[in-house]
Design a protein around this motif. Sequence first.
Motif, PDB file in Angstrom:
ATOM      1  N   THR A   1       1.206  13.360  30.589  1.00 10.92           N
ATOM      2  CA  THR A   1       1.013  13.772  31.978  1.00 10.92           C
ATOM      3  C   THR A   1      -0.371  14.384  32.118  1.00 10.92           C
ATOM      4  OG1 THR A   1       1.935  15.969  31.592  1.00 10.92           O
ATOM      5  CG2 THR A   1       3.461  14.255  32.318  1.00 10.92           C
ATOM      6  N   ASP A   2      -0.893  14.317  33.311  1.00 11.25           N
ATOM      7  CA  ASP A   2      -2.163  14.969  33.566  1.00 11.25           C
ATOM      8  C   ASP A   2      -2.263  15.291  35.046  1.00 11.25           C
ATOM      9  OD1 ASP A   2      -4.697  15.810  32.264  1.00 11.25           O
ATOM     10  OD2 ASP A   2      -5.529  14.593  33.875  1.00 11.25           O
ATOM     11  N   LEU A   3      -2.569  16.516  35.332  1.00 15.52           N
ATOM     12  CA  LEU A   3      -2.874  16.967  36.690  1.00 15.52           C
ATOM     13  C   LEU A   3      -4.327  17.394  36.671  1.00 15.52           C
ATOM     14  CD1 LEU A   3       0.228  19.246  37.337  1.00 15.52           C
ATOM     15  CD2 LEU A   3      -0.127  16.912  38.131  1.00 15.52           C
ATOM     16  N   VAL A   4      -5.067  16.929  37.629  1.00 13.83           N
ATOM     17  CA  VAL A   4      -6.488  17.277  37.650  1.00 13.83           C
ATOM     18  C   VAL A   4      -6.896  17.610  39.077  1.00 13.83           C
ATOM     19  CG1 VAL A   4      -7.245  14.879  37.875  1.00 13.83           C
ATOM     20  CG2 VAL A   4      -8.802  16.552  36.933  1.00 13.83           C
TER      21      VAL A   4
ATOM     22  N   THR B   1     -11.347  10.558  40.060  1.00 13.66           N
ATOM     23  CA  THR B   1     -10.253  11.492  39.762  1.00 13.66           C
ATOM     24  C   THR B   1      -8.964  10.815  39.321  1.00 13.66           C
ATOM     25  OG1 THR B   1     -11.236  13.146  41.214  1.00 13.66           O
ATOM     26  CG2 THR B   1      -8.921  13.445  40.655  1.00 13.66           C
TER      27      THR B   1
ATOM     28  N   TRP C   1      -9.413   9.251  35.828  1.00 16.43           N
ATOM     29  CA  TRP C   1      -9.430  10.258  34.778  1.00 16.43           C
ATOM     30  C   TRP C   1      -8.000  10.690  34.441  1.00 16.43           C
ATOM     31  CZ3 TRP C   1     -12.424  12.483  31.235  1.00 16.43           C
ATOM     32  CH2 TRP C   1     -11.971  13.670  30.661  1.00 16.43           C
ATOM     33  N   ALA C   2      -7.201  10.976  35.454  1.00 15.05           N
ATOM     34  CA  ALA C   2      -5.834  11.457  35.227  1.00 15.05           C
ATOM     35  C   ALA C   2      -4.991  10.414  34.497  1.00 15.05           C
ATOM     36  CB  ALA C   2      -5.185  11.833  36.558  1.00 15.05           C
TER      37      ALA C   2
ATOM     38  N   GLU D   1      -6.221  10.142  30.801  1.00 14.00           N
ATOM     39  CA  GLU D   1      -5.763  11.305  30.036  1.00 14.00           C
ATOM     40  C   GLU D   1      -4.280  11.184  29.692  1.00 14.00           C
ATOM     41  OE1 GLU D   1      -6.622  14.752  29.002  1.00 14.00           O
ATOM     42  OE2 GLU D   1      -8.524  13.747  28.757  1.00 14.00           O
TER      43      GLU D   1
ATOM     44  N   GLN E   1       1.677   7.843  40.308  1.00 14.63           N
ATOM     45  CA  GLN E   1       0.579   8.635  40.858  1.00 14.63           C
ATOM     46  C   GLN E   1       1.050   9.242  42.179  1.00 14.63           C
ATOM     47  OE1 GLN E   1      -3.006   6.396  41.335  1.00 14.63           O
ATOM     48  NE2 GLN E   1      -3.841   7.828  42.818  1.00 14.63           N
TER      49      GLN E   1
END
Length: 122
Positions: free
Chosen positions: A7-10, A61, A64-65, A68, A121
């Motif tokens: 998971t990734d939050l950016v 953005t 990238w998320a 990652e 997403q």
Amino acid sequence: MIYGIGTDLVKVTRIASTLNRFGNQFINRILSTQERKEYDAYTKDKSQFLASRYQCTVSLTPRWAVKEAVYKALGSPGVPFQSIHVLAQHQGIRSPLVLELEGKAKEVAEKSGITVVCWFQC
């Protein structure tokens, strides 16, 4: 069987700050050649500097998320971000993104028996 979950939050502001600080060096580090072509086509005709910076950030953005999250799910250090492709399914600002693996990322996935990679997403 689920191999791994990443998971990734950016924050968009984090990517904007990194883009302002490192510019093309950051872009070249995370985008593959094909992604860079999409990125350049998407951002080249922006008339105002602020609008251009905003569009660049909006384009980078989610990529990238996803990169990652995939990197974390593969659980293998040394997978370069350029081997995880996050591409537009078709031209347009609201195009869904498609994920493709190549090189080291594909090798790790195949060795691990991973046949499908999904993401959501929000």
